[in-house]
Motif scaffolding. Sequence first.
Motif, PDB file in Angstrom:
ATOM      1  N   LEU A   1      30.340 -44.300 -71.181  1.00  0.00           N
ATOM      2  CA  LEU A   1      30.229 -43.642 -69.873  1.00  0.00           C
ATOM      3  C   LEU A   1      31.284 -42.560 -69.706  1.00  0.00           C
ATOM      4  CD1 LEU A   1      29.548 -46.737 -67.557  1.00  0.00           C
ATOM      5  CD2 LEU A   1      27.891 -45.181 -68.595  1.00  0.00           C
ATOM      6  N   GLU A   2      30.887 -41.525 -68.980  1.00  0.00           N
ATOM      7  CA  GLU A   2      31.793 -40.413 -68.640  1.00  0.00           C
ATOM      8  C   GLU A   2      32.482 -39.803 -69.854  1.00  0.00           C
ATOM      9  OE1 GLU A   2      34.355 -41.868 -65.573  1.00  0.00           O
ATOM     10  OE2 GLU A   2      32.649 -42.348 -64.279  1.00  0.00           O
TER      11      GLU A   2
ATOM     12  N   THR B   1      22.421 -37.937 -70.605  1.00  0.00           N
ATOM     13  CA  THR B   1      23.706 -38.597 -70.825  1.00  0.00           C
ATOM     14  C   THR B   1      23.432 -40.106 -70.729  1.00  0.00           C
ATOM     15  OG1 THR B   1      24.215 -38.632 -68.474  1.00  0.00           O
ATOM     16  CG2 THR B   1      24.961 -36.700 -69.716  1.00  0.00           C
TER      17      THR B   1
ATOM     18  N   GLU C   1      24.640 -42.275 -68.782  1.00  0.00           N
ATOM     19  CA  GLU C   1      24.507 -42.658 -67.368  1.00  0.00           C
ATOM     20  C   GLU C   1      23.089 -42.355 -66.872  1.00  0.00           C
ATOM     21  OE1 GLU C   1      26.927 -40.932 -68.691  1.00  0.00           O
ATOM     22  OE2 GLU C   1      28.821 -41.124 -67.618  1.00  0.00           O
ATOM     23  N   GLU C   2      22.628 -41.137 -67.168  1.00  0.00           N
ATOM     24  CA  GLU C   2      21.291 -40.731 -66.705  1.00  0.00           C
ATOM     25  C   GLU C   2      20.213 -41.615 -67.329  1.00  0.00           C
ATOM     26  OE1 GLU C   2      22.207 -35.939 -66.164  1.00  0.00           O
ATOM     27  OE2 GLU C   2      21.458 -36.723 -68.059  1.00  0.00           O
TER      28      GLU C   2
ATOM     29  N   THR D   1      22.068 -50.611 -60.377  1.00  0.00           N
ATOM     30  CA  THR D   1      22.283 -50.210 -61.766  1.00  0.00           C
ATOM     31  C   THR D   1      23.773 -50.164 -62.079  1.00  0.00           C
ATOM     32  OG1 THR D   1      20.304 -48.863 -61.567  1.00  0.00           O
ATOM     33  CG2 THR D   1      21.686 -48.442 -63.469  1.00  0.00           C
ATOM     34  N   GLU D   2      24.540 -49.539 -61.176  1.00  0.00           N
ATOM     35  CA  GLU D   2      25.998 -49.451 -61.386  1.00  0.00           C
ATOM     36  C   GLU D   2      26.586 -50.851 -61.543  1.00  0.00           C
ATOM     37  OE1 GLU D   2      27.637 -46.657 -61.622  1.00  0.00           O
ATOM     38  OE2 GLU D   2      26.203 -45.191 -60.846  1.00  0.00           O
TER      39      GLU D   2
ATOM     40  N   LEU E   1      25.760 -52.416 -64.829  1.00  0.00           N
ATOM     41  CA  LEU E   1      26.471 -51.800 -65.950  1.00  0.00           C
ATOM     42  C   LEU E   1      27.875 -52.365 -66.120  1.00  0.00           C
ATOM     43  CD1 LEU E   1      25.457 -48.024 -65.774  1.00  0.00           C
ATOM     44  CD2 LEU E   1      24.994 -49.611 -67.624  1.00  0.00           C
TER      45      LEU E   1
ATOM     46  N   HIS F   1      20.128 -44.992 -65.654  1.00  0.00           N
ATOM     47  CA  HIS F   1      19.505 -44.927 -64.323  1.00  0.00           C
ATOM     48  C   HIS F   1      17.991 -44.748 -64.430  1.00  0.00           C
ATOM     49  CE1 HIS F   1      22.953 -45.250 -61.737  1.00  0.00           C
ATOM     50  NE2 HIS F   1      23.619 -44.391 -62.501  1.00  0.00           N
TER      51      HIS F   1
ATOM     52  N   SER G   1      30.960 -53.415 -69.495  1.00  0.00           N
ATOM     53  CA  SER G   1      32.079 -52.476 -69.646  1.00  0.00           C
ATOM     54  C   SER G   1      32.890 -52.764 -70.918  1.00  0.00           C
ATOM     55  CB  SER G   1      32.970 -52.496 -68.413  1.00  0.00           C
ATOM     56  OG  SER G   1      33.369 -53.812 -68.165  1.00  0.00           O
TER      57      SER G   1
ATOM     58  N   ARG H   1      20.215 -47.207 -57.563  1.00  0.00           N
ATOM     59  CA  ARG H   1      21.451 -46.724 -58.205  1.00  0.00           C
ATOM     60  C   ARG H   1      22.576 -47.744 -58.121  1.00  0.00           C
ATOM     61  NH1 ARG H   1      20.993 -41.635 -59.965  1.00  0.00           N
ATOM     62  NH2 ARG H   1      23.164 -41.501 -60.584  1.00  0.00           N
TER      63      ARG H   1
END
Lengths: 481, 235
Positions: free
Chosen positions: B125-126, B90, B92-93, B109-110, B113, B96, B117, B106
């Motif tokens: 994402l998601e 995905t 997200e993966e 990274t968040e 990101l 990371h 946005s 992590r």
Amino acid sequence: MFRRSELFEKSLIVILLLFVFAILVLSQLQLAGRMLPVLLQEYFPQRAPAEWVYGLLIPIFAFDFSIRYFFQSLPAQHVRPYLHLPIQSRTLVLYRMMRSWLHPVNLYLPVFFYSFIKMTINPATSSQGSGLLGIVLLVAINQGALMWIKSFQGNKMKTLLPVIIILGGTAIAWSLYTDALMQHSLDMFLGFVNNNLQVFVPVAAIIVLLHLLAFHQMKKGFYQVFENQSPREAIARGRFPEGLLASVPKYGQLWLLEWQLASRSKRSRFNFFGMIPMAIAFSLFIVLGQNTQPETYIVIILMIAGSYGGFHLQNAFSWESHFFDFLATRDIPLKTFIKAKFYFYSIYAAIQLIVLLPFVLWHSLELAMLFVGLFFYATGFGFFFYLWTGVGNSTRLDANGRSSFNMEGVTGIKMAQVMVLFLSVLPFLLIGYILPLPHGSALLFSLTGLIFILTHNSWINGIVRKFEKRKYVKLNLYRQK
Amino acid sequence: MHIRIDQLTKEYNGNIALDIPSLEIKKGELVGIVGNNGAGKTTLLRLVLDLIGATSGSVEIDGEKVHENHNWKKQTGSFLDEGFLIGFLTPEEYFHFNAETYGLNREETEQKLQEYSRFMSDEILETGKYIRQLSTGNKQKVGIIAAMMVNPPLLLLDEPFNFLDPSSQIIIKNLLREKNRQTGNTMLVSSHNINHLADICTRVILLEKGVIIKDIINTEERRMEEIDKYFNSRA
């Protein structure tokens, strides 16, 4: 216009092997058809062989239908290229139905019954040809039903419900009225061999009806051939073992990547998760086999030698080829990458062995030792062989589509790699047999395997050097494909 | 980071795809590479990233030849094409995993990101999709973000404006300009879109049939007139 064959996609060696395999299977079916009457006569003499088999046509064809439901899908790839062209949809639907008819599953029952009818029907009193025609018509009923049900693409309820009704209904009816249904089945077949139109006409009518329904539904859902090109996939959200793998220092992230690669693509998932059931199946086969001679299990031994991780490793560096540019530009040392792969599949192979070993040990110490030896051999020499040859091979396979043993796209070289590893165990078995040592073959396998396991650091270094030397050629070939 | 190219040539089947006797890209420059199809833009970027072997000559990053060591990888972010994406992850993966190779954890990274946005506009994402299921434009965004999110001292992007909707093109253009100004990172961006490059690049290199035709310092006054003239005369 419709002449292009999928065989153009395959290498000559694969076509040849497929041809030999097909001949082998067909001859086995022929043999089974000839042998079955003799065996039935010997073991179940209370009824004539013909009465047994022709009385069981209903469950036989119900079983055939269930096989079709899981293994026979409607051809889509062959039709897609023509969807853009100005060809009438009804022509394409007919073409699709014709292609579906060419599925090998339509062949095995007629081939089997061809020889069985020859053995059981007296040509002086009944027509063998009509009997075979009857079988072909029953196959046509299943083929028609399959096409109709599968033409409700994208609607799981509509495809699954008729199957549950057909199979469930047959099972219930059979358990309640076994004798009566056996008699009906037998009468139907006698109707065939006696050229009774009262039997042929309703059967033919059912076939026509099912084919018309399939045609109508396939025409109605014509554009689904397009729409289902990329079916929506469910995203894997499992925390186990992903969290566990990721937490492992040094190799964790790469193990996680390997797990994700193996578990998130249709083909690789099938191969990867098939290993444990395969080990269980082997165990049962060995326990039920009641035979402790290693020679009896030579096929199993050959398969094990090639199986540990081999389904994946025969594609070594091929599935990754889709993102090798990424790997090559990030700070991921190739040695760590290959070592992670080696450890990951060795551990997985060990799990397979742990499942298998108690059963075999309980059955025979000699066999258990042989299997342990093969574990070392396959994880040591086997992995070395796959990884080493994987560097030399730049075939690019798609884990989600094309893959070895998915006959659309396997290359001769890949097939040869697997065959070489399968056959490499034969000299060991032979030498072990000649050696004046107990468990000679097992010891030879263990020794060879352990040498490769213990020296994995140095041969992985060699693979890295080989890869680096070939890097540009290999990456370029990946890109071109 | 500083790139130095010396006597670099690349031939395919005897045809010269690239021939650059000498080129220097100084630290902090945002260099645009422009050219028609087959001009050698991607070849140049691949040579800088050591993805293809040079027929002769060399590429150095900070004084070290790229094909002789891998030190530059930790300092370089890049996205050329789909070969840089891992389809079965995905987004997200993938972010990371990518960040991990640069030593980011992590949380970091968040945090990184979040800067992207607006560029992702709720489509990355998601979404419950693997990268292989994303549209071409969204795949392009994932690749660009993965390359940029680690703030690499050297960034290489091939045709970053392709497949992007107009809003995303403007966002990424502004992001590149701001990042370059804020961090002083070196950036090498190839594109067919002269206007976008004129807007953000401090220097533009025009490639034609593997040879550098023009090397222009892009100032407010000149605004790429030379490049415009060149392509107009060939149209």
